[in-house]
Design an enzyme around this catalytic site. Structure first.
Site, mmCIF file in Angstrom:
data_model
loop_
_atom_site.group_PDB
_atom_site.id
_atom_site.type_symbol
_atom_site.label_atom_id
_atom_site.label_comp_id
_atom_site.label_asym_id
_atom_site.label_seq_id
_atom_site.Cartn_x
_atom_site.Cartn_y
_atom_site.Cartn_z
ATOM 1 N N SER A 65 0.820 -1.218 0.000
ATOM 2 C CA SER A 65 0.000 0.000 0.000
ATOM 3 C C SER A 65 0.853 1.267 0.000
ATOM 4 O O SER A 65 0.478 2.267 -0.611
ATOM 5 C CB SER A 65 -0.945 -0.001 1.202
ATOM 6 O OG SER A 65 -1.914 -1.006 1.046
ATOM 7 N N ILE A 92 -3.601 -3.916 7.682
ATOM 8 C CA ILE A 92 -4.252 -4.495 8.853
ATOM 9 C C ILE A 92 -3.432 -4.144 10.094
ATOM 10 O O ILE A 92 -2.208 -4.309 10.105
ATOM 11 C CB ILE A 92 -4.399 -6.023 8.700
ATOM 12 C CG1 ILE A 92 -5.265 -6.334 7.464
ATOM 13 C CG2 ILE A 92 -5.004 -6.639 9.955
ATOM 14 C CD1 ILE A 92 -5.326 -7.805 7.096
ATOM 15 N N ASP A 95 0.922 -5.024 15.877
ATOM 16 C CA ASP A 95 1.334 -4.702 17.237
ATOM 17 C C ASP A 95 2.229 -3.470 17.319
ATOM 18 O O ASP A 95 2.609 -3.069 18.410
ATOM 19 C CB ASP A 95 2.086 -5.894 17.845
ATOM 20 C CG ASP A 95 1.189 -7.106 18.021
ATOM 21 O OD1 ASP A 95 -0.029 -6.914 18.230
ATOM 22 O OD2 ASP A 95 1.704 -8.236 17.939
ATOM 23 N N THR A 96 2.582 -2.884 16.171
ATOM 24 C CA THR A 96 3.473 -1.725 16.182
ATOM 25 C C THR A 96 2.786 -0.519 15.544
ATOM 26 O O THR A 96 1.694 -0.620 15.004
ATOM 27 C CB THR A 96 4.773 -2.033 15.402
ATOM 28 O OG1 THR A 96 4.449 -2.170 14.013
ATOM 29 C CG2 THR A 96 5.443 -3.310 15.915
ATOM 30 N N HIS A 98 3.594 0.806 12.834
ATOM 31 C CA HIS A 98 3.740 0.708 11.385
ATOM 32 C C HIS A 98 2.414 1.005 10.679
ATOM 33 O O HIS A 98 2.371 1.733 9.690
ATOM 34 C CB HIS A 98 4.250 -0.691 11.020
ATOM 35 C CG HIS A 98 4.480 -0.914 9.564
ATOM 36 N ND1 HIS A 98 5.559 -0.382 8.891
ATOM 37 C CD2 HIS A 98 3.765 -1.606 8.645
ATOM 38 C CE1 HIS A 98 5.500 -0.735 7.618
ATOM 39 N NE2 HIS A 98 4.412 -1.485 7.442
ATOM 40 N N ARG A 137 -15.051 -6.511 4.083
ATOM 41 C CA ARG A 137 -15.099 -5.315 3.233
ATOM 42 C C ARG A 137 -14.506 -5.546 1.835
ATOM 43 O O ARG A 137 -14.412 -4.629 1.043
ATOM 44 C CB ARG A 137 -14.373 -4.172 3.938
ATOM 45 C CG ARG A 137 -15.153 -3.661 5.134
ATOM 46 C CD ARG A 137 -14.267 -2.956 6.152
ATOM 47 N NE ARG A 137 -15.063 -2.464 7.266
ATOM 48 C CZ ARG A 137 -15.516 -3.205 8.278
ATOM 49 N NH1 ARG A 137 -15.258 -4.508 8.306
ATOM 50 N NH2 ARG A 137 -16.231 -2.677 9.257
#
Length: 163
Positions: A65, A92, A95-96, A98, A137
């Site tokens: 992306s 998506i 845990d960071t 990012h 989605r």
């Protein structure tokens, strides 16, 4: 409007322009390919269903992306005849941080490209908390964001043509 209140593939409330006169590019991220492939299929099917000629659709794949902004800029620089570029991706939450950096960069980059080129660059990027939300989605129970991105491209191309 929250997705749970609207199906991304329901356009019964609006008029969708005929796309026969328009040329589009679709840039699709390869990261989360199962999801982005569904987004791409939805966008392509929707453009064709609304009269866009297959020869007037240029499709390219990019690694993720984040690269959508660069790809859209390259496409608009090399193909001045394009009426809009549809950017499709899926980020998506992990845990960071990012997720936040990528989503912010892509959203801002797409907005800046629309302004720079005076052409619609469509944000068809899912930014979900988990895989199930993305599935829902990308052709699941909430419709397909690819359909929505294609309809947005058609409507914005028409606006650009009449403005």
């Amino acid at each position: 409007m929250a997705t749970q209140l609207k199906n991304l593939s329901d356009f019964s409330h609006t008029t969708v322009p005929n796309g026969t006169a328009y040329k589009f590019a679709i840039a699709v991220a390869e990261w989360n390919a199962e999801i982005t492939g569904s987004l791409y299929n939805g966008a392509l099917k929707t453009l064709l269903a609304h009269g866009v000629l297959a020869d007037n659709i240029l499709s390219i794949a990019v690694p993720g992306s984040f690269e959508l902004t660069s790809a859209a800029d390259i496409l608009l620089n090399k193909h001045e005849e394009l009426d809009a570029v549809i950017c499709l991706g899926c980020v998506i939450q992990g845990d960071t941080k990012h997720f936040d950096f990528i989503c912010d960069a892509v959203a801002n980059g797409i907005t800046q490209l629309s302004i720079k080129h005076s052409k619609p660059v469509i944000f068809g990027v899912l930014t979900t908390n988990d895989l199930q939300q993305a599935i829902d989605r990308a052709g699941g129970k909430h419709g397909n964001k690819g359909d929505e991105a294609a309809i947005t491209a058609l409507k914005m191309a028409e606006l650009s043509a009449i403005a």
